[in-house]
Motif scaffolding. Structure first.
Motif, PDB file in Angstrom:
ATOM      1  N   THR A 203     -85.792 -83.165   5.461  1.00 37.27           N
ATOM      2  CA  THR A 203     -84.725 -83.624   6.394  1.00 37.27           C
ATOM      3  C   THR A 203     -85.239 -82.981   7.657  1.00 37.27           C
ATOM      4  OG1 THR A 203     -83.328 -84.192   4.969  1.00 37.27           O
ATOM      5  CG2 THR A 203     -82.816 -84.125   7.331  1.00 37.27           C
TER       6      THR A 203
ATOM      7  N   GLY B 251     -79.533 -86.661   6.277  1.00 33.77           N
ATOM      8  CA  GLY B 251     -80.329 -86.392   5.028  1.00 33.77           C
ATOM      9  C   GLY B 251     -81.442 -87.377   4.709  1.00 33.77           C
ATOM     10  N   ASP B 252     -82.155 -87.066   3.720  1.00 32.53           N
ATOM     11  CA  ASP B 252     -83.305 -88.034   3.259  1.00 32.53           C
ATOM     12  C   ASP B 252     -83.310 -88.599   2.164  1.00 32.53           C
ATOM     13  OD1 ASP B 252     -85.727 -86.406   1.402  1.00 32.53           O
ATOM     14  OD2 ASP B 252     -83.923 -85.155   2.264  1.00 32.53           O
TER      15      ASP B 252
ATOM     16  N   ASP C 144     -77.550 -87.020  -0.376  1.00 32.52           N
ATOM     17  CA  ASP C 144     -77.315 -86.587   0.841  1.00 32.52           C
ATOM     18  C   ASP C 144     -76.376 -88.021   1.322  1.00 32.52           C
ATOM     19  OD1 ASP C 144     -78.786 -84.375   1.302  1.00 32.52           O
ATOM     20  OD2 ASP C 144     -80.299 -85.767   1.564  1.00 32.52           O
TER      21      ASP C 144
ATOM     22  N   TYR D 125     -85.426 -87.137  12.450  1.00 35.93           N
ATOM     23  CA  TYR D 125     -84.146 -86.168  12.991  1.00 35.93           C
ATOM     24  C   TYR D 125     -84.091 -86.386  14.545  1.00 35.93           C
ATOM     25  CZ  TYR D 125     -86.886 -82.003  13.887  1.00 35.93           C
ATOM     26  OH  TYR D 125     -87.781 -81.386  14.498  1.00 35.93           O
TER      27      TYR D 125
ATOM     28  N   THR E 132     -76.439 -81.261   8.048  1.00 35.29           N
ATOM     29  CA  THR E 132     -77.636 -81.670   7.744  1.00 35.29           C
ATOM     30  C   THR E 132     -78.601 -80.875   6.631  1.00 35.29           C
ATOM     31  OG1 THR E 132     -80.028 -81.951   8.613  1.00 35.29           O
ATOM     32  CG2 THR E 132     -78.580 -80.046   9.296  1.00 35.29           C
ATOM     33  N   ASP E 133     -79.138 -81.837   5.725  1.00 39.59           N
ATOM     34  CA  ASP E 133     -79.744 -81.299   4.718  1.00 39.59           C
ATOM     35  C   ASP E 133     -81.164 -80.530   5.338  1.00 39.59           C
ATOM     36  OD1 ASP E 133     -80.871 -81.007   1.748  1.00 39.59           O
ATOM     37  OD2 ASP E 133     -82.267 -82.681   2.303  1.00 39.59           O
TER      38      ASP E 133
ATOM     39  N   PRO F   9     -88.428 -89.063   4.868  1.00 40.05           N
ATOM     40  CA  PRO F   9     -88.735 -87.420   4.279  1.00 40.05           C
ATOM     41  C   PRO F   9     -90.001 -87.050   5.134  1.00 40.05           C
ATOM     42  CG  PRO F   9     -89.483 -88.784   2.594  1.00 40.05           C
ATOM     43  CD  PRO F   9     -88.709 -89.713   3.449  1.00 40.05           C
TER      44      PRO F   9
END
Length: 173
Positions: free
Chosen positions: A35, A115-116, A121, A12, A30-31, A137
């Protein structure tokens, strides 16, 4: 149903206000888990707090959209960051993303989802009509299922048209 992210990043931290402005993004959904922080981390660290503050300082609204069943952790995490939270998102359904956009008054053309995971996501992002940003991740995949899931994601990540990967020393567009 598209699974391929629009942009792929190692972290990120590589997503800058300048990048988001160039994409026309005013709202970053965002998750949380894997993430922004590994799932076991209860509170945001200073690096994450600084990144959020930098985005907010550039006029970008940030909101966590999570499927997390434990509202306590996410609520505390968001309070520490000074950002909003849309819980019980039901990703890959777009309803959580749509609710967050409605709350902020920002339309899909000016929204991105970070997201991952492809099956939650990225799929939710595409179904909601927002830009799909994917990161590797944090903390790596945990458990057998997550290892399998991340192996299955590789071909879709490889097909991503825009990769920003510092580890490999190359950026592609």
């Amino acid at each position: 149903m598209r699974l391929t992210p629009d942009y792929l990043f190692d972290s990120y931290r590589e997503i800058t206000p300048d990048f988001l402005h160039r994409q026309g993004i005013a709202l970053l959904l965002t998750d949380l888990d894997y993430t922004l922080a590994p799932k076991a981390v209860r509170r945001p660290n200073e690096v994450l707090k600084s990144w959020i503050a930098e985005l907010q300082g550039a006029g970008i609204t940030v909101m966590i959209v999570s499927n997390n069943r434990s509202g306590t952790r996410v609520t505390e995490f968001c309070a520490d960051l000074g950002i909003g939270y849309q819980g019980h998102a039901g990703k890959p359904s777009p309803r959580g993303l749509e609710a967050a956009m409605k709350r902020t008054g920002i339309d899909p053309a000016h929204t991105a989802m970070l997201g991952d995971k492809l099956l939650t996501d990225m799929l939710a992002a595409h179904r909601a009509g927002v830009t799909a940003l994917m990161v590797e991740p944090l903390g790596g995949p945990v458990g057998v299922w997550n290892h399998v899931l991340h192996l299955l994601q590789r071909p879709f990540k490889a097909a991503c048209p825009c990769k920003y990967q510092k580890k490999s020393g190359k950026n592609t567009k």
